[in-house]
Enzyme design. Structure first.
Site, mmCIF file in Angstrom:
data_model
loop_
_atom_site.group_PDB
_atom_site.id
_atom_site.type_symbol
_atom_site.label_atom_id
_atom_site.label_comp_id
_atom_site.label_asym_id
_atom_site.label_seq_id
_atom_site.Cartn_x
_atom_site.Cartn_y
_atom_site.Cartn_z
ATOM 1 N N HIS A 1 39.337 38.461 46.135
ATOM 2 C CA HIS A 1 40.241 37.658 45.294
ATOM 3 C C HIS A 1 40.085 37.964 43.807
ATOM 4 O O HIS A 1 41.062 38.279 43.136
ATOM 5 C CB HIS A 1 40.019 36.157 45.536
ATOM 6 C CG HIS A 1 40.574 35.307 44.437
ATOM 7 N ND1 HIS A 1 41.858 34.823 44.453
ATOM 8 C CD2 HIS A 1 40.038 34.902 43.242
ATOM 9 C CE1 HIS A 1 42.083 34.150 43.334
ATOM 10 N NE2 HIS A 1 40.994 34.174 42.587
ATOM 11 N N HIS B 1 41.563 40.582 39.403
ATOM 12 C CA HIS B 1 41.895 40.048 40.729
ATOM 13 C C HIS B 1 42.649 41.090 41.556
ATOM 14 O O HIS B 1 43.882 41.128 41.539
ATOM 15 C CB HIS B 1 42.754 38.797 40.572
ATOM 16 C CG HIS B 1 42.076 37.697 39.819
ATOM 17 N ND1 HIS B 1 41.992 37.695 38.447
ATOM 18 C CD2 HIS B 1 41.453 36.575 40.250
ATOM 19 C CE1 HIS B 1 41.337 36.600 38.054
ATOM 20 N NE2 HIS B 1 41.001 35.906 39.135
#
Ligand SMILES: Cc1ncc(C[n+]2csc(CCOP(=O)(O)OP(=O)(O)O)c2C)c(N)n1
Ligand SMILES: [Mg+2]
Length: 678
Positions: free
Chosen positions: A281, A50
């Site tokens: 993300h 991430h």
């Protein structure tokens, strides 16, 4: 079909990013860019992870870790350090990069290169046991912020006990949109606001992006207003503007209330096309985007390379707290409560405890009280609370039912933390997470109560306690249909089985007052995981007359041997043990001799050697009796065994009627023994 990244649109974010990137790279921005570059490299190497959150929050984290947070990389376990909780645990590379750059041992470049690989300390999400500076395991969103409330609460309680010269630190949290969307953030935020935990500071990564896209897909609330209504001080800043970050952190340190700072950030800051989108993300940026990001950030270095001019100020930041730690150590040497402080921080129980418990158990053997096991628990607490000053009780608004409060225990209040009890309110999940935080903080042992059926509301926090291996004690009363009239919503059925299925959870269901005392001892001695005391509403007779040792420690034991060869072995837990005992007496009148095994803990019994287990279980047919679902009993009962218990939900009626209706009776046990050809 358009991708998620395209759907969320990022023109505004990219324009803002371009404006920031046009400014010259200052030392601080360069230090933050090191976090971004290491994140990009680690995620590219792992081909997953991430990158967005660490890249977005790098500026805020850099200011926090270089100027505001009190820590010394040379001793991550210094008791008076500030706690840092990465509630948005998916952004784990932020923490690993911070630990690496600030010079913590055990997080070298090799660790970062093996991000997300087997046995790497740099696991996918931060894992408590992987590194001493990882304050807790995070990843399940919302748990971090709620656990941090417990850490901040522990700090207040210990300051009241030892004074500011030993305990005076803050708890910092980075939480994202996800953490604040989770329901637990409500419970935790409300509790912290009520208690005015002003040394708790949440840095909200206000990037308006989560996995599915813009947060406007699913939420329209303003978390700052919500937290303001709980009694928090709030601020809104640009999370890439160093002046604003500094001003907000300075403000936070002076606040009389817990603080939430919404840091407007661009997720994936630096990535030329993915910044500001959900595309950054949770996936590697990809070679070209990764390279372009580093170019845009002005980071010309090879992967996993940090130049000395960036390392140096980082290392200096990591050593900044050294002087404060050394003067603290001197204060500790002179402190009148030094020994008590060191004992409680180490987790060691008081030396006088075994004797106090021996006396108490001797008195039980003599008086043989008929008590509900929840009452027996309270009587045990009357011994434990004075004997263990670090024990901190509480309940989620069921104090009078859980019987978790004993005399001379004051409830914590915003203006008085010289207290031993927490009124958690109707917030089971928040309570369980806060208890984890209290345990993680160190210096205190938390116990807290609710109805056993509502362990469901606490499961995610119990699970984290089990994963982290921390000493947290849950007092779970009203443990079966035996609670009676409140009916099936309140009657636990599958809970014993489901919690026994969770690794590293010690489930204890004592049968009488003596076993309850023993189970409390076991819970206190279990320093490597949570313990659940599963206790009855209804009274049970005393079954044990001798008090020596701790019979529950082996998980199951022969409470009453058959007079002669066993015709059957009755294995029961909790309130059903006395039922088994009366069936044994009735069978004896018919000349049938059976043994009764009390099995307060399956986990402990499983740990015994097979010789012991075989002796306890015997070779005669086995009957299991427990007012719960039978799932998981097969392993004790064998092929010819029978289980007497529940098959579905309970009902509303007096307890005795329910036992009869559901066939958990002496007659059923007798019939089962006779059916087995005796
Ligand atoms: C309890 C829980 N539910 C779902 C997830 C899966 N998950 C991980 S990150 C995430 C989105 C989080 O959004 P945000 O906090 O805004 O993080 P950002 O995308 O800004 O990094 C989700 C749903 C999780 N980790 N925990
Ligand atoms: Mg977000």
């Amino acid at each position: 079909m358009a991708s998620i990244a395209e759907l969320s649109g990022n023109d505004e974010a990219l324009a803002r990013q371009a404006e920031i990137l046009r400014q010259p790279v200052t030392t601080e921005r360069g230090m933050a860019n090191a976090i971004r570059a290491l994140t990009i490299d680690a995620v590219e190497a792992a081909k997953c992870g991430h990158p967005g959150m660490p890249m977005g929050m790098a500026d805020v984290a850099t200011v926090l870790w270089t100027k505001y947070m009190k820590y010394d990389a040379a001793d991550p376990k210094w008791p008076d350090r500030d706690r840092f909780v990465l509630s948005a645990g998916h952004g784990s590379m932020l923490l690993y990069a911070l630990l690496h750059l600030s010079g913590h041992d055990g997080m070298d470049m090799t660790a970062l290169r093996s991000f997300r690989q087997l046995h790497s300390v740099a696991a996918g999400h931060p894992e408590y046991h992987e590194h001493p500076a990882i304050e807790m395991t995070t990843g399940p969103l919302g748990q971090g912020i709620a656990t941090a409330v417990g850490m901040a609460l522990a700090e207040r309680l210990l300051t009241a006990k030892y004074g500011k010269s030993l305990v005076d630190h803050r708890t910092w949290v980075i939480a994202g949109d996800g953490c604040l969307m989770e329901g637990i953030s409500h419970e935790a935020g409300a509790l912290a606001g009520h208690l005015k935990l002003n040394k708790l500071i949440v840095l909200f990564d206000d990037n308006s992006i989560s996995i599915d896209g813009g947060t406007d897909l699913a939420t329209s609330e303003d978390p700052l207003k919500r937290f303001a209504s709980y009694g928090w001080a709030t601020r809104r800043i640009d999370g890439h503007d160093y002046e604003q970050i500094n001003a907000a952190l300075t403000f936070a340190q002076k606040s009389a209330k817990p603080v939430m700072i919404a840091c407007k950030t661009i997720i994936g800051f630096g990535a030329p096309s993915k910044a500001g989108t959900a595309g950054s993300h949770g996936a590697a940026l990809g070679g070209r985007e990764a390279e372009a990001a580093k170019r845009a950030l002005g980071w010309p270095h090879l992967p996993f390379t940090v130049p000395n001019e960036v390392y140096e100020p980082w290392k200096a930041a990591g050593a900044r707290g050294g002087a404060a730690r050394r003067t603290w150590l001197k204060r500790l040497q002179k402190h009148p409560q030094k020994a008590e402080f060191e004992r409680t921080i180490s987790g060691k129980l008081p030396d006088a405890l075994p004797e106090a418990m021996r006396d108490y158990k001797a008195s039980l053997a003599e008086t043989k009280p008929k008590l509900a096991t929840r009452q027996a628990s309270q009587k045990t607490l009357e011994v434990l609370v004075p004997a263990i000053p670090e024990l901190i009780g509480g309940s989620a608004d069921l104090t009078g039912s859980n019987l978790t409060l004993v005399k001379n225990m004051l409830g914590a209040k915003p203006d008085n933390f010289a207290a031993r009890y927490i009124y958690y309110g109707v917030r089971e999940h928040g309570m369980a997470a806060a208890m984890n935080g209290i345990a993680l903080h160190g210096g205190l042992i938390p116990y807290g109560g609710t109805f056993f059926v509502f362990s469901d509301y606490m499961r995610p926090s119990i699970r984290l306690a089990a994963l982290m291996g921390i000493r947290v004690i849950h007092v779970l009363t009203h443990d079966s249909i035996g609670l009676g009239e409140d009916g099936p919503t309140h009657q636990p059925i599958e809970h014993l089985a489901s919690l026994r299925a969770m690794p590293n959870v010690l489930v204890l269901r004592p049968a009488d007052a003596m076993e309850t005392a023993e189970c409390w001892e076991l819970a206190l001695r279990n320093i490597t995981g949570p313990s659940l005391l599963v206790l009855s509403r209804q009274a049970v007779p005393a079954l044990r007359a001798e008090a020596n040792g701790n019979k529950c420690a082996r998980g199951a034991y022969v409470l009453a041997e058959a007079e002669g060869p066993r015709a059957a072995t009755l294995i029961a837990t909790g309130t059903e043990v006395s039922l088994a005992m009366s069936a044994r007496a009735a069978l004896a009148k018919d000349g049938i001799q059976v043994a009764v095994v009390s099995a307060p803990s399956f986990e402990l019994f499983e740990k015994q050697d097979s010789g012991y287990r075989d002796t306890v279980l015997g070779i005669a047919p086995r009957i299991g009796i427990e007012a719960a679902i039978g799932y998981g009993w097969d392993r004790w009962l064998g092929g010819s065994g029978k289980f007497i218990g529940m098959r579905g939900f309970g009902a509303s009626a007096p307890a005795e009627d329910l036992y009869k209706y559901f066939g958990i009776t002496e007659a059923a046990i007798i019939a089962a023994v006779k059916e087995r050809g005796v």
